[in-house]
Design a protein around this motif. Structure first.
Motif, PDB file in Angstrom:
ATOM      1  N   LYS A   1       0.801  -1.227  -0.219  1.00 57.39           N
ATOM      2  CA  LYS A   1      -0.067  -0.043   0.131  1.00 57.39           C
ATOM      3  C   LYS A   1       0.983   1.304  -0.337  1.00 57.39           C
ATOM      4  O   LYS A   1       1.891   1.423   0.852  1.00 57.39           O
ATOM      5  CB  LYS A   1      -0.956  -0.113   1.221  1.00 57.39           C
ATOM      6  N   VAL A   2       0.567   1.991  -0.842  1.00 62.38           N
ATOM      7  CA  VAL A   2       1.537   3.355  -1.096  1.00 62.38           C
ATOM      8  C   VAL A   2       1.003   4.521  -0.575  1.00 62.38           C
ATOM      9  O   VAL A   2      -0.282   4.881  -0.890  1.00 62.38           O
ATOM     10  CB  VAL A   2       1.769   3.564  -2.705  1.00 62.38           C
ATOM     11  N   TYR A   3       1.731   5.364   0.386  1.00 64.07           N
ATOM     12  CA  TYR A   3       1.196   6.278   0.847  1.00 64.07           C
ATOM     13  C   TYR A   3       2.182   7.838   0.496  1.00 64.07           C
ATOM     14  O   TYR A   3       1.686   8.762   0.792  1.00 64.07           O
ATOM     15  CB  TYR A   3       1.254   6.367   2.374  1.00 64.07           C
ATOM     16  N   HIS A   4       3.264   7.398   0.131  1.00 58.85           N
ATOM     17  CA  HIS A   4       4.147   8.196  -0.341  1.00 58.85           C
ATOM     18  C   HIS A   4       5.018   8.120  -1.528  1.00 58.85           C
ATOM     19  O   HIS A   4       5.010   6.747  -1.960  1.00 58.85           O
ATOM     20  CB  HIS A   4       5.375   8.447   0.850  1.00 58.85           C
ATOM     21  N   ASN A   5       5.741   9.001  -2.277  1.00 55.11           N
ATOM     22  CA  ASN A   5       6.199   8.703  -3.385  1.00 55.11           C
ATOM     23  C   ASN A   5       5.600   7.653  -4.679  1.00 55.11           C
ATOM     24  O   ASN A   5       6.014   6.909  -4.976  1.00 55.11           O
ATOM     25  CB  ASN A   5       7.740   8.264  -3.244  1.00 55.11           C
ATOM     26  N   PRO A   6       4.440   8.307  -4.935  1.00 53.89           N
ATOM     27  CA  PRO A   6       3.635   7.388  -5.990  1.00 53.89           C
ATOM     28  C   PRO A   6       4.441   6.985  -7.238  1.00 53.89           C
ATOM     29  O   PRO A   6       4.509   5.990  -7.824  1.00 53.89           O
ATOM     30  CB  PRO A   6       2.388   8.243  -5.969  1.00 53.89           C
ATOM     31  N   GLU A   7       5.218   8.060  -7.902  1.00 49.92           N
ATOM     32  CA  GLU A   7       5.864   7.939  -9.159  1.00 49.92           C
ATOM     33  C   GLU A   7       6.813   6.929  -9.077  1.00 49.92           C
ATOM     34  O   GLU A   7       7.081   5.799  -9.788  1.00 49.92           O
ATOM     35  CB  GLU A   7       6.344   9.233  -9.769  1.00 49.92           C
ATOM     36  N   GLU A   8       7.577   6.824  -7.921  1.00 56.11           N
ATOM     37  CA  GLU A   8       8.575   6.011  -7.410  1.00 56.11           C
ATOM     38  C   GLU A   8       8.214   4.411  -7.236  1.00 56.11           C
ATOM     39  O   GLU A   8       8.551   3.643  -7.930  1.00 56.11           O
ATOM     40  CB  GLU A   8       9.267   6.185  -6.427  1.00 56.11           C
ATOM     41  N   ALA A   9       6.839   4.493  -6.532  1.00 58.30           N
ATOM     42  CA  ALA A   9       6.411   3.212  -6.536  1.00 58.30           C
ATOM     43  C   ALA A   9       5.987   2.616  -7.618  1.00 58.30           C
ATOM     44  O   ALA A   9       6.039   1.237  -7.844  1.00 58.30           O
ATOM     45  CB  ALA A   9       4.968   3.318  -5.407  1.00 58.30           C
ATOM     46  N   ARG A  10       5.169   3.340  -8.503  1.00 57.80           N
ATOM     47  CA  ARG A  10       4.902   2.936  -9.923  1.00 57.80           C
ATOM     48  C   ARG A  10       5.883   2.518 -10.699  1.00 57.80           C
ATOM     49  O   ARG A  10       5.858   1.219 -11.492  1.00 57.80           O
ATOM     50  CB  ARG A  10       4.104   3.950 -10.674  1.00 57.80           C
ATOM     51  N   SER A  11       7.016   2.906 -10.576  1.00 56.46           N
ATOM     52  CA  SER A  11       8.234   2.357 -11.338  1.00 56.46           C
ATOM     53  C   SER A  11       8.860   1.226 -10.756  1.00 56.46           C
ATOM     54  O   SER A  11       9.238   0.435 -11.560  1.00 56.46           O
ATOM     55  CB  SER A  11       9.373   3.687 -11.051  1.00 56.46           C
ATOM     56  N   ILE A  12       8.787   1.025  -9.475  1.00 53.10           N
ATOM     57  CA  ILE A  12       9.151  -0.266  -8.855  1.00 53.10           C
ATOM     58  C   ILE A  12       8.297  -1.298  -9.202  1.00 53.10           C
ATOM     59  O   ILE A  12       8.743  -2.550  -9.605  1.00 53.10           O
ATOM     60  CB  ILE A  12       9.407  -0.139  -7.166  1.00 53.10           C
ATOM     61  N   PHE A  13       7.002  -1.081  -9.109  1.00 58.59           N
ATOM     62  CA  PHE A  13       5.767  -2.219  -9.424  1.00 58.59           C
ATOM     63  C   PHE A  13       6.221  -2.517 -10.997  1.00 58.59           C
ATOM     64  O   PHE A  13       5.857  -3.650 -11.209  1.00 58.59           O
ATOM     65  CB  PHE A  13       4.565  -1.376  -9.542  1.00 58.59           C
ATOM     66  N   LYS A  14       6.263  -1.512 -11.687  1.00 59.21           N
ATOM     67  CA  LYS A  14       6.588  -1.914 -13.274  1.00 59.21           C
ATOM     68  C   LYS A  14       7.912  -2.687 -13.323  1.00 59.21           C
ATOM     69  O   LYS A  14       7.905  -3.680 -14.098  1.00 59.21           O
ATOM     70  CB  LYS A  14       6.698  -0.647 -14.137  1.00 59.21           C
ATOM     71  N   THR A  15       8.815  -2.553 -12.603  1.00 60.77           N
ATOM     72  CA  THR A  15      10.053  -3.237 -13.015  1.00 60.77           C
ATOM     73  C   THR A  15       9.806  -4.653 -12.221  1.00 60.77           C
ATOM     74  O   THR A  15      10.221  -5.776 -12.810  1.00 60.77           O
ATOM     75  CB  THR A  15      11.375  -2.632 -11.923  1.00 60.77           C
TER      76      THR A  15
END
Length: 198
Positions: A158-172
């Protein structure tokens, strides 16, 4: 990944293939060395096959809990996870939950005790497990503070901070799963799919 493909992978009749499919679908970011750890639930008969699958590799694993013949199994790359848990922020956070600044084995033993205590009380997981699973500490803290509600979005956590970084990690992570699935269909075994060092 299509639902049809996932259904095919999980419907494998051969128990060994079904286990490998489960590991690929649920643990690819770990298997590819992008994460220091992961946890999945396995039946006892599948757990007993892990030694054969991972013998001769650097993959470590241990049972965190057993319920009704099913094991919660924690997989980890020892050096990588040890480094993560030695970070100052992680040490300070874990101290709040009774973890001493000891070695990795002692910390995992403490996690096992906490997981079992939570399971016996039917309370889910102790939330500090997120640190062991390499979720961002700020998201783990917000998850605890907000009781799992009001996140920006969820994926691997569950993402609360840094959404763009999280999306990038999820994509990886998704790409790692796609890669592992392709390798499986090309006939590679789990040891061939594994990243050799982590």
């Amino acid at each position: 990944m299509s639902a049809k493909l996932v259904s095919y992978l999980l419907s494998q009749k051969h128990a060994g293939k079904r286990l490998v499919c489960q590991l690929i679908l649920q643990c690819s970011p770990f298997l590819k060395g992008l994460k220091p750890s992961c946890a999945i639930t396995l039946e006892k008969k599948d757990y007993q096959k892990l030694y054969t699958l991972f013998n001769g590799t650097d993959v470590k694993y241990r049972i965190l809990s057993e319920r009704k013949g099913r094991f919660l199994v924690f997989f980890y790359w020892e050096k990588a996870l040890g480094r993560r848990l030695k970070r100052r922020e992680a040490r300070c956070f874990l101290r709040e939950f009774g973890y001493r600044e000891e070695g990795l084995k002692q910390q995992l033993a403490r996690l096992e005790v906490r997981v079992n205590r939570y399971f016996q009380a039917d309370r889910g997981f102790p939330h500090e497990i997120g640190v062991f699973l390499d979720y961002p500490l700020c998201d783990v803290k917000s998850f605890i503070r907000r009781k799992g509600k009001d996140c920006l979005f969820s994926g691997y956590w569950k993402v609360y901070h840094n959404p763009e970084e999280a999306r990038s990690i999820f994509k990886t992570y998704d790409e790692a799963r796609e890669c592992a699935v392709r390798e499986f269909f090309l006939g590679k075994n789990i040891q061939d799919i594994l990243k050799k060092t982590a």
